[in-house]
Design a protein around this motif. Structure first.
Motif, PDB file in Angstrom:
ATOM      1  N   GLY A   1       0.865  -1.078  -0.051  1.00 43.79           N
ATOM      2  CA  GLY A   1       0.071   0.179   0.018  1.00 43.79           C
ATOM      3  C   GLY A   1       0.745   1.263  -0.012  1.00 43.79           C
ATOM      4  N   VAL A   2       2.031   1.200   0.783  1.00 41.24           N
ATOM      5  CA  VAL A   2       2.802   2.456   0.716  1.00 41.24           C
ATOM      6  C   VAL A   2       3.532   2.608  -0.319  1.00 41.24           C
ATOM      7  N   VAL A   3       4.211   1.667  -1.169  1.00 44.99           N
ATOM      8  CA  VAL A   3       4.833   1.707  -2.385  1.00 44.99           C
ATOM      9  C   VAL A   3       3.710   2.117  -3.392  1.00 44.99           C
ATOM     10  N   LYS A   4       2.473   1.592  -3.414  1.00 48.13           N
ATOM     11  CA  LYS A   4       1.616   2.028  -4.363  1.00 48.13           C
ATOM     12  C   LYS A   4       1.254   3.373  -4.276  1.00 48.13           C
ATOM     13  N   ARG A   5       1.073   4.009  -3.110  1.00 50.18           N
ATOM     14  CA  ARG A   5       0.597   5.370  -2.939  1.00 50.18           C
ATOM     15  C   ARG A   5       1.770   6.155  -3.455  1.00 50.18           C
ATOM     16  N   ASP A   6       3.148   5.968  -2.980  1.00 44.71           N
ATOM     17  CA  ASP A   6       4.148   6.466  -3.367  1.00 44.71           C
ATOM     18  C   ASP A   6       4.412   6.728  -4.938  1.00 44.71           C
ATOM     19  N   ILE A   7       4.162   5.490  -5.712  1.00 46.55           N
ATOM     20  CA  ILE A   7       4.379   5.522  -7.122  1.00 46.55           C
ATOM     21  C   ILE A   7       2.978   6.461  -7.722  1.00 46.55           C
ATOM     22  N   ILE A   8       1.838   6.619  -7.130  1.00 42.94           N
ATOM     23  CA  ILE A   8       0.728   7.272  -7.492  1.00 42.94           C
ATOM     24  C   ILE A   8       1.062   8.636  -7.516  1.00 42.94           C
ATOM     25  N   ASN A   9       1.676   9.213  -6.343  1.00 40.54           N
ATOM     26  CA  ASN A   9       1.891  10.540  -5.973  1.00 40.54           C
ATOM     27  C   ASN A   9       3.126  10.854  -6.920  1.00 40.54           C
ATOM     28  N   TYR A  10       4.036  10.098  -7.235  1.00 38.53           N
ATOM     29  CA  TYR A  10       5.077  10.349  -7.999  1.00 38.53           C
ATOM     30  C   TYR A  10       4.687  10.612  -9.498  1.00 38.53           C
ATOM     31  N   ARG A  11       3.948   9.944 -10.150  1.00 42.48           N
ATOM     32  CA  ARG A  11       3.435   9.836 -11.443  1.00 42.48           C
ATOM     33  C   ARG A  11       2.538  10.857 -11.390  1.00 42.48           C
ATOM     34  N   ARG A  12       1.853  11.574 -10.400  1.00 41.62           N
ATOM     35  CA  ARG A  12       0.801  12.611 -10.556  1.00 41.62           C
ATOM     36  C   ARG A  12       1.671  13.916 -10.543  1.00 41.62           C
ATOM     37  N   GLN A  13       2.677  13.872  -9.642  1.00 39.37           N
ATOM     38  CA  GLN A  13       3.772  14.835  -9.529  1.00 39.37           C
ATOM     39  C   GLN A  13       4.402  15.115 -11.148  1.00 39.37           C
ATOM     40  N   LYS A  14       4.845  14.006 -11.557  1.00 44.80           N
ATOM     41  CA  LYS A  14       5.308  13.961 -12.998  1.00 44.80           C
ATOM     42  C   LYS A  14       4.764  14.622 -14.132  1.00 44.80           C
ATOM     43  N   ALA A  15       3.406  14.316 -13.833  1.00 47.60           N
ATOM     44  CA  ALA A  15       2.407  15.025 -14.883  1.00 47.60           C
ATOM     45  C   ALA A  15       2.400  16.290 -14.575  1.00 47.60           C
ATOM     46  N   HIS A  16       2.244  16.864 -13.536  1.00 47.38           N
ATOM     47  CA  HIS A  16       2.189  18.237 -13.263  1.00 47.38           C
ATOM     48  C   HIS A  16       3.337  19.092 -13.711  1.00 47.38           C
ATOM     49  N   ASP A  17       4.557  18.425 -13.382  1.00 52.57           N
ATOM     50  CA  ASP A  17       6.053  18.718 -13.746  1.00 52.57           C
ATOM     51  C   ASP A  17       5.943  19.083 -15.356  1.00 52.57           C
ATOM     52  N   LEU A  18       5.697  17.966 -15.976  1.00 48.71           N
ATOM     53  CA  LEU A  18       5.469  17.977 -17.395  1.00 48.71           C
ATOM     54  C   LEU A  18       4.714  19.152 -18.009  1.00 48.71           C
ATOM     55  N   MET A  19       3.730  19.426 -17.458  1.00 51.52           N
ATOM     56  CA  MET A  19       2.845  20.593 -17.872  1.00 51.52           C
ATOM     57  C   MET A  19       3.697  21.962 -17.697  1.00 51.52           C
ATOM     58  N   HIS A  20       4.311  22.024 -16.607  1.00 50.68           N
ATOM     59  CA  HIS A  20       5.196  23.287 -16.520  1.00 50.68           C
ATOM     60  C   HIS A  20       6.297  23.228 -17.572  1.00 50.68           C
ATOM     61  N   ASP A  21       6.875  22.124 -17.997  1.00 52.20           N
ATOM     62  CA  ASP A  21       7.745  22.257 -19.032  1.00 52.20           C
ATOM     63  C   ASP A  21       7.019  22.498 -20.329  1.00 52.20           C
ATOM     64  N   VAL A  22       5.699  22.159 -20.471  1.00 50.06           N
ATOM     65  CA  VAL A  22       4.725  22.545 -21.472  1.00 50.06           C
ATOM     66  C   VAL A  22       4.966  23.843 -21.721  1.00 50.06           C
ATOM     67  N   ASP A  23       4.676  24.630 -20.652  1.00 50.67           N
ATOM     68  CA  ASP A  23       4.458  26.115 -20.642  1.00 50.67           C
ATOM     69  C   ASP A  23       5.739  26.653 -21.185  1.00 50.67           C
ATOM     70  N   ILE A  24       6.912  26.165 -20.716  1.00 49.35           N
ATOM     71  CA  ILE A  24       8.163  26.667 -21.172  1.00 49.35           C
ATOM     72  C   ILE A  24       8.393  26.574 -22.640  1.00 49.35           C
ATOM     73  N   LEU A  25       8.094  25.394 -23.271  1.00 43.80           N
ATOM     74  CA  LEU A  25       8.146  24.867 -24.497  1.00 43.80           C
ATOM     75  C   LEU A  25       7.162  25.760 -25.461  1.00 43.80           C
ATOM     76  N   MET A  26       6.201  26.023 -25.139  1.00 38.26           N
ATOM     77  CA  MET A  26       5.142  26.860 -25.868  1.00 38.26           C
ATOM     78  C   MET A  26       5.553  28.099 -25.868  1.00 38.26           C
ATOM     79  N   GLU A  27       6.135  28.851 -24.665  1.00 37.05           N
ATOM     80  CA  GLU A  27       7.046  30.316 -25.035  1.00 37.05           C
ATOM     81  C   GLU A  27       7.892  30.208 -25.802  1.00 37.05           C
ATOM     82  N   ASN A  28       8.822  29.097 -26.180  1.00 36.99           N
ATOM     83  CA  ASN A  28       9.773  29.075 -27.043  1.00 36.99           C
ATOM     84  C   ASN A  28       9.343  28.459 -28.468  1.00 36.99           C
TER      85      ASN A  28
END
Length: 133
Positions: A4-31
């Motif tokens: 359960g702990v590993v599962k929650r950590d992986i879920i949270n990691y992937r959610r964070q990764k999705a949000h981090d990538l959307m930050h990258d998207v903003d930078i890529l669009m600006e450029n």
């Protein structure tokens, strides 16, 4: 079956990764790096949807598997609006085209049209994850 702990950590990691990538998207669009923007938007969707699949212990091995499982378990079942399935299919196809088709160059207009759709999909999946965590 993962702990359960590993599962929650992986879920949270992937959610964070999705949000981090959307930050990258903003930078890529600006450029004005449209093809790279499409790629990163796809992966943001991929990571958040894979987090949802892990939460529900749905195992998939491929990108196509993620697409199919998402459609079957969350869209066809009515848990998420059919629009979410359409958006993921669209961004999946565009990423494939961007990465593998010769001479495929996305335009500002195409990317600016996709952006709010991708945000909608990520927001809907995020809400579903919040509800079930």
């Amino acid at each position: 079956m993962m702990d359960g702990v590993v599962k929650r950590d992986i879920i949270n990691y992937r959610r964070q990764k999705a949000h981090d990538l959307m930050h990258d998207v903003d930078i890529l669009m600006e450029n004005e790096l449209w093809n790279s923007t499409v790629n990163r938007m796809y992966y943001a969707c991929f990571y958040i949807i894979s987090a949802l699949l892990i939460m529900h212990e749905i195992e998939v091995k491929t990108h196509m598997g993620v697409r199919q499982a998402f459609g079957l378990h969350f869209v066809k079942s009515g848990i998420l609006e059919s629009e979410c399935g359409r958006i993921f299919s669209k961004i999946y196809d565009k990423r494939q085209s961007s990465d593998y088709d010769d001479f495929r160059e996305f335009t500002r207009e195409e990317v600016e049209n996709l952006y709010p759709q991708v945000l909608l999909l990520i927001g809907e999946v995020d809400r579903l994850l919040d509800k079930t965590m």
